[in-house]
Design a protein around this motif. Structure first.
Motif, PDB file in Angstrom:
ATOM      1  N   LYS A 305       0.833  -1.207   0.000  1.00 54.06           N
ATOM      2  CA  LYS A 305       0.000   0.000   0.000  1.00 54.06           C
ATOM      3  C   LYS A 305       0.865   1.253   0.000  1.00 54.06           C
ATOM      4  CE  LYS A 305      -3.486  -2.318   2.893  1.00 54.06           C
ATOM      5  NZ  LYS A 305      -4.115  -2.323   4.247  1.00 54.06           N
ATOM      6  N   THR A 306       1.927   1.226   0.799  1.00 55.78           N
ATOM      7  CA  THR A 306       2.832   2.373   0.922  1.00 55.78           C
ATOM      8  C   THR A 306       4.272   1.876   0.982  1.00 55.78           C
ATOM      9  OG1 THR A 306       2.940   2.380   3.344  1.00 55.78           O
ATOM     10  CG2 THR A 306       1.060   3.543   2.332  1.00 55.78           C
ATOM     11  N   PRO A 307       5.233   2.755   0.717  1.00 53.31           N
ATOM     12  CA  PRO A 307       6.645   2.379   0.876  1.00 53.31           C
ATOM     13  C   PRO A 307       7.070   2.534   2.336  1.00 53.31           C
ATOM     14  CG  PRO A 307       6.502   4.582  -0.034  1.00 53.31           C
ATOM     15  CD  PRO A 307       5.088   4.102   0.115  1.00 53.31           C
ATOM     16  N   PHE A 308       6.554   1.702   3.190  1.00 56.19           N
ATOM     17  CA  PHE A 308       6.709   1.843   4.636  1.00 56.19           C
ATOM     18  C   PHE A 308       8.165   1.823   5.081  1.00 56.19           C
ATOM     19  CE2 PHE A 308       6.343  -2.662   3.708  1.00 56.19           C
ATOM     20  CZ  PHE A 308       7.386  -3.207   4.439  1.00 56.19           C
ATOM     21  N   TRP A 309       9.051   1.169   4.318  1.00 56.74           N
ATOM     22  CA  TRP A 309      10.457   1.067   4.686  1.00 56.74           C
ATOM     23  C   TRP A 309      11.149   2.418   4.699  1.00 56.74           C
ATOM     24  CZ3 TRP A 309       7.888  -1.081   0.643  1.00 56.74           C
ATOM     25  CH2 TRP A 309       8.115  -0.546  -0.633  1.00 56.74           C
ATOM     26  N   ARG A 310      10.604   3.361   3.933  1.00 50.49           N
ATOM     27  CA  ARG A 310      11.217   4.681   3.883  1.00 50.49           C
ATOM     28  C   ARG A 310      10.987   5.462   5.168  1.00 50.49           C
ATOM     29  NH1 ARG A 310       9.004   6.302  -2.136  1.00 50.49           N
ATOM     30  NH2 ARG A 310       9.836   4.466  -3.239  1.00 50.49           N
ATOM     31  N   ASP A 311       9.974   5.097   5.933  1.00 51.95           N
ATOM     32  CA  ASP A 311       9.688   5.801   7.192  1.00 51.95           C
ATOM     33  C   ASP A 311      10.853   5.711   8.172  1.00 51.95           C
ATOM     34  OD1 ASP A 311       7.204   6.366   6.146  1.00 51.95           O
ATOM     35  OD2 ASP A 311       6.172   4.762   7.240  1.00 51.95           O
ATOM     36  N   ALA A 364       7.220 -16.726   5.369  1.00 53.00           N
ATOM     37  CA  ALA A 364       8.665 -16.622   5.566  1.00 53.00           C
ATOM     38  C   ALA A 364       9.188 -15.260   5.117  1.00 53.00           C
ATOM     39  CB  ALA A 364       9.377 -17.747   4.811  1.00 53.00           C
ATOM     40  N   ILE A 365       8.709 -14.776   3.984  1.00 55.36           N
ATOM     41  CA  ILE A 365       9.179 -13.491   3.460  1.00 55.36           C
ATOM     42  C   ILE A 365       8.650 -12.334   4.299  1.00 55.36           C
ATOM     43  CG2 ILE A 365       9.123 -11.919   1.494  1.00 55.36           C
ATOM     44  CD1 ILE A 365      10.987 -14.331   1.175  1.00 55.36           C
ATOM     45  N   VAL A 366       7.398 -12.387   4.684  1.00 55.81           N
ATOM     46  CA  VAL A 366       6.832 -11.309   5.511  1.00 55.81           C
ATOM     47  C   VAL A 366       7.600 -11.198   6.830  1.00 55.81           C
ATOM     48  CG1 VAL A 366       4.794 -10.589   6.813  1.00 55.81           C
ATOM     49  CG2 VAL A 366       4.543 -11.385   4.460  1.00 55.81           C
ATOM     50  N   LYS A 367       7.888 -12.331   7.456  1.00 57.57           N
ATOM     51  CA  LYS A 367       8.647 -12.314   8.711  1.00 57.57           C
ATOM     52  C   LYS A 367      10.039 -11.733   8.502  1.00 57.57           C
ATOM     53  CE  LYS A 367       6.321 -16.239  10.921  1.00 57.57           C
ATOM     54  NZ  LYS A 367       6.444 -17.666  11.337  1.00 57.57           N
ATOM     55  N   GLN A 368      10.688 -12.137   7.406  1.00 60.95           N
ATOM     56  CA  GLN A 368      12.047 -11.654   7.186  1.00 60.95           C
ATOM     57  C   GLN A 368      12.077 -10.167   6.876  1.00 60.95           C
ATOM     58  OE1 GLN A 368      14.326 -13.729   4.187  1.00 60.95           O
ATOM     59  NE2 GLN A 368      16.258 -13.029   5.035  1.00 60.95           N
ATOM     60  N   LEU A 369      11.151  -9.685   6.074  1.00 59.20           N
ATOM     61  CA  LEU A 369      11.087  -8.246   5.790  1.00 59.20           C
ATOM     62  C   LEU A 369      10.802  -7.456   7.056  1.00 59.20           C
ATOM     63  CD1 LEU A 369       9.144  -8.168   2.392  1.00 59.20           C
ATOM     64  CD2 LEU A 369      11.587  -7.802   2.745  1.00 59.20           C
ATOM     65  N   GLY A 370       9.942  -7.999   7.901  1.00 64.17           N
ATOM     66  CA  GLY A 370       9.650  -7.327   9.165  1.00 64.17           C
ATOM     67  C   GLY A 370      10.890  -7.177  10.025  1.00 64.17           C
ATOM     68  N   ALA A 371      11.742  -8.224  10.037  1.00 63.67           N
ATOM     69  CA  ALA A 371      12.980  -8.169  10.815  1.00 63.67           C
ATOM     70  C   ALA A 371      14.010  -7.257  10.156  1.00 63.67           C
ATOM     71  CB  ALA A 371      13.541  -9.573  10.984  1.00 63.67           C
ATOM     72  N   LEU A 372      14.175  -7.383   8.851  1.00 60.87           N
ATOM     73  CA  LEU A 372      15.175  -6.590   8.140  1.00 60.87           C
ATOM     74  C   LEU A 372      14.933  -5.095   8.297  1.00 60.87           C
ATOM     75  CD1 LEU A 372      15.615  -8.671   4.865  1.00 60.87           C
ATOM     76  CD2 LEU A 372      17.498  -7.900   6.317  1.00 60.87           C
ATOM     77  N   PHE A 373      13.675  -4.676   8.175  1.00 56.18           N
ATOM     78  CA  PHE A 373      13.366  -3.247   8.213  1.00 56.18           C
ATOM     79  C   PHE A 373      12.876  -2.776   9.579  1.00 56.18           C
ATOM     80  CE2 PHE A 373      12.997  -4.299   3.638  1.00 56.18           C
ATOM     81  CZ  PHE A 373      14.000  -3.457   3.181  1.00 56.18           C
ATOM     82  N   SER A 374      13.002  -3.648  10.581  1.00 56.11           N
ATOM     83  CA  SER A 374      12.727  -3.291  11.981  1.00 56.11           C
ATOM     84  C   SER A 374      11.321  -2.770  12.208  1.00 56.11           C
ATOM     85  CB  SER A 374      13.750  -2.244  12.469  1.00 56.11           C
ATOM     86  OG  SER A 374      15.058  -2.744  12.364  1.00 56.11           O
ATOM     87  N   VAL A 375      10.356  -3.337  11.457  1.00 58.88           N
ATOM     88  CA  VAL A 375       8.965  -2.913  11.640  1.00 58.88           C
ATOM     89  C   VAL A 375       8.089  -4.044  12.171  1.00 58.88           C
ATOM     90  CG1 VAL A 375       9.091  -1.111   9.880  1.00 58.88           C
ATOM     91  CG2 VAL A 375       8.406  -3.434   9.220  1.00 58.88           C
ATOM     92  N   GLY A 376       8.572  -5.269  12.125  1.00 56.73           N
ATOM     93  CA  GLY A 376       7.821  -6.397  12.636  1.00 56.73           C
ATOM     94  C   GLY A 376       6.871  -7.010  11.621  1.00 56.73           C
ATOM     95  N   TYR A 377       6.488  -8.235  11.908  1.00 55.12           N
ATOM     96  CA  TYR A 377       5.616  -9.012  11.017  1.00 55.12           C
ATOM     97  C   TYR A 377       4.283  -8.320  10.763  1.00 55.12           C
ATOM     98  CZ  TYR A 377       2.433 -12.791   9.628  1.00 55.12           C
ATOM     99  OH  TYR A 377       1.497 -13.551   8.984  1.00 55.12           O
ATOM    100  N   GLU A 378       3.635  -7.842  11.799  1.00 59.58           N
ATOM    101  CA  GLU A 378       2.283  -7.290  11.666  1.00 59.58           C
ATOM    102  C   GLU A 378       2.241  -6.093  10.732  1.00 59.58           C
ATOM    103  OE1 GLU A 378      -0.394  -8.652  12.636  1.00 59.58           O
ATOM    104  OE2 GLU A 378       0.543 -10.244  13.799  1.00 59.58           O
ATOM    105  N   LYS A 379       3.256  -5.241  10.799  1.00 60.41           N
ATOM    106  CA  LYS A 379       3.296  -4.064   9.934  1.00 60.41           C
ATOM    107  C   LYS A 379       3.403  -4.470   8.470  1.00 60.41           C
ATOM    108  CE  LYS A 379       3.865   0.233   8.587  1.00 60.41           C
ATOM    109  NZ  LYS A 379       2.719   1.163   8.520  1.00 60.41           N
ATOM    110  N   VAL A 380       4.324  -5.380   8.164  1.00 64.27           N
ATOM    111  CA  VAL A 380       4.489  -5.812   6.776  1.00 64.27           C
ATOM    112  C   VAL A 380       3.209  -6.485   6.279  1.00 64.27           C
ATOM    113  CG1 VAL A 380       5.830  -7.242   5.189  1.00 64.27           C
ATOM    114  CG2 VAL A 380       6.969  -6.097   7.088  1.00 64.27           C
ATOM    115  N   GLN A 381       2.615  -7.334   7.118  1.00 65.88           N
ATOM    116  CA  GLN A 381       1.387  -8.039   6.729  1.00 65.88           C
ATOM    117  C   GLN A 381       0.252  -7.062   6.459  1.00 65.88           C
ATOM    118  OE1 GLN A 381       0.973 -11.210   6.040  1.00 65.88           O
ATOM    119  NE2 GLN A 381      -1.215 -11.015   5.658  1.00 65.88           N
ATOM    120  N   SER A 382       0.145  -6.020   7.254  1.00 73.65           N
ATOM    121  CA  SER A 382      -0.944  -5.047   7.075  1.00 73.65           C
ATOM    122  C   SER A 382      -0.766  -4.215   5.810  1.00 73.65           C
ATOM    123  CB  SER A 382      -1.024  -4.119   8.292  1.00 73.65           C
ATOM    124  OG  SER A 382       0.108  -3.261   8.364  1.00 73.65           O
ATOM    125  N   GLU A 383       0.476  -4.058   5.363  1.00 69.94           N
ATOM    126  CA  GLU A 383       0.758  -3.259   4.166  1.00 69.94           C
ATOM    127  C   GLU A 383       0.688  -4.087   2.883  1.00 69.94           C
ATOM    128  OE1 GLU A 383       1.425  -0.109   3.625  1.00 69.94           O
ATOM    129  OE2 GLU A 383       1.728   0.744   5.614  1.00 69.94           O
TER     130      GLU A 383
END
Length: 468
Positions: A305-311, A364-383
């Motif tokens: 939905k958004t480029p949340f990693w840029r935050d 697996a990918i959602v969990k890893q992205l959540g860890a890599l970008f320090s936002v957590g699983y729930e944030k990546v899943q919601s986006e």
């Protein structure tokens, strides 16, 4: 022989299209036979399900400075360049799953001794890849007899430096350093103006620009420059017979038979197995095409939905020693609200991931992205809006892999600088992005190889005419 075409090109990827255009512009007759129902080869641009632009299933990156052929087509067809984002931090994950950020253009924040080892290996590799003596005998043969891993060990690499080299090799080929000829990887780096530029996303680098309209639009535009009827789609070649030194007979699986003075083969080495050659290919060519191979290389494109990693000040580039993803890049087009991270699954971690169910892959990918970008699983899943998965490993016309094949040791070290790889076999000529010393594996390399092949063919057609 009015029923004989001057040149048949097998394959409507960029190298085949370029060769055909050169032959046509020289006033010669040409026919392209393409197995798929589309042009473009390993350029394939897919529209997002929500219609917000495209994502690249295949080749994606170019630049506007040292990739002159591809950039000329971009200008000719009025395509829109998108600059790869390098503003901000890169995410890094070590083998134990610890994550941190570091500024783009610098090295990860490991212990200083490890950083020094990584930098030393990178600098030695850079120097070797840019030294012409590396690719001359006897050095050429020596380097081809060892793997990239052994080269790194010989150069004094620490365990972490070896893991860094694995990220390079997996990200480029989908193979591990223990599988690939050291010479082959040095040649790839040389063709991209060094290992630093091969991995660089900024100006002059291999990953500097993308295209809003998609890279397949280049192949579509090139195809339109040829006379109607030149390209025959859904026409896989089943056999290629050299009737004489001046005539070939090309047969397709759907019953077509075409006589040609010359044939240009523009398909990946592993997919030569789809064609019966009579007489067989020369021994060195046969050995190459049976030895060269693709690794495991999958793009898993996450649409957001958004480029949340840029935050958090991240540019979207990430690398991992742990897996399953090897690295990822931001492949967004902000003007279209097309926000995405393209994750690359490669080599053994990629194979393990690919064996999972579709739901487990996503988890697996959602969990890893959540860890890599320090936002957590729930944030990546919601986006997350959805995903796109490439399927090149199931595509026989691609040679069952992507992005381009590489040889194991003791395959390409003969001769001087590998020119024998694209030596003609009678009136059959060989092109493709793997058969070039410049930008091997990239779209630019494909175009340059196509032009080299067409020059060979046109020169020989003139010789044939003068000998009549």
């Amino acid at each position: 022989m009015s029923d004989v075409v001057d040149v048949v090109v097998i394959g409507a990827g960029l190298s085949g299209l370029q060769a055909a255009l050169d032959v046509h512009e020289a006033g010669r007759s040409v026919t392209i036979l393409e197995a798929r129902d589309r042009v473009g080869g390993k350029t394939r641009s897919e529209v997002r399900p929500d219609g917000k632009g495209i994502q690249e299933i295949g080749a994606a990156w170019i630049n506007d400075t040292n990739q002159s052929h591809i950039w000329d087509y971009c200008k000719r067809f009025g395509l829109t360049a998108v600059v790869q984002d390098i503003q901000g931090s890169v995410a890094s994950e070590d083998a134990e799953g610890n994550c941190h950020f570091f500024p783009y253009g610098e090295l990860p924040r490991f212990a200083q001794s490890e950083v020094d080892s990584i930098q030393a290996i990178r600098d030695q590799f850079e120097a070797a890849s840019l030294d012409p003596e590396t690719f001359k005998q006897p050095k050429r043969g020596e380097l081809d007899r060892i793997t990239l891993e052994q080269w790194c060990r010989n150069a004094g690499a620490t365990d972490l430096a070896l893991k860094t080299a694995a990220v390079w090799c997996r990200g480029t080929l989908g193979q591990d350093p223990c599988e690939v000829s050291a010479l082959a990887f040095l040649e790839i780096a040389r063709g991209a103006l060094g290992i630093v530029n091969l991995r660089h996303d900024g100006k002059h680098g291999a990953q500097h620009l993308r295209l809003q309209e998609g890279t397949q639009s280049i192949a579509i535009g090139m195809a339109k420059l040829l006379p109607p009827g030149t390209i025959k789609l859904s026409s896989p070649v089943s056999s290629l017979v050299r009737v004489s030194s001046k005539l070939c007979l090309v047969r397709t699986a759907n019953g077509q038979q075409i006589k040609a003075r010359k044939v240009i083969l523009s398909i990946p080495g592993p997919s030569y197995k789809n064609i019966a050659f009579d007489p067989p290919l020369p021994p060195r060519k046969f050995i190459y095409t049976t030895a060269v191979r693709f690794g495991c290389y999958v793009k898993y494109i996450c649409l957001f939905k958004t480029p949340f990693w840029r935050d958090l000040g991240a540019c979207g580039l990430a690398q991992s020693f742990r897996g399953p993803l090897n690295h990822c890049r931001d492949t967004s087009v902000d003007a279209l609200g097309n926000y995405a991270l393209t994750c690359f699954l490669a080599s053994e971690p990629g194979r393990r991931w690919f064996a999972l169910s579709e739901d487990d892959r996503r988890e697996a990918i959602v969990k890893q992205l959540g860890a890599l970008f320090s936002v957590g699983y729930e944030k990546v899943q919601s986006e997350l809006l959805g995903t796109i998965t490439t399927e090149w490993m199931q595509d026989k016309w691609a040679g069952w892999g992507c992005p381009f094949p590489a040889p194991p040791p003791s395959t390409i070290g003969a001769g001087e600088d590998g020119d024998w790889l694209w030596e003609k076999a009678g009136n059959i000529y060989f092109v493709g992005t793997e058969l070039t010393n410049e930008w091997r594996g990239y779209m630019e390399g494909a175009l340059r190889s196509g032009k080299r092949g067409s020059r060979q063919v046109l020169a020989d057609l003139l010789l044939d005419a003068s000998s009549l």
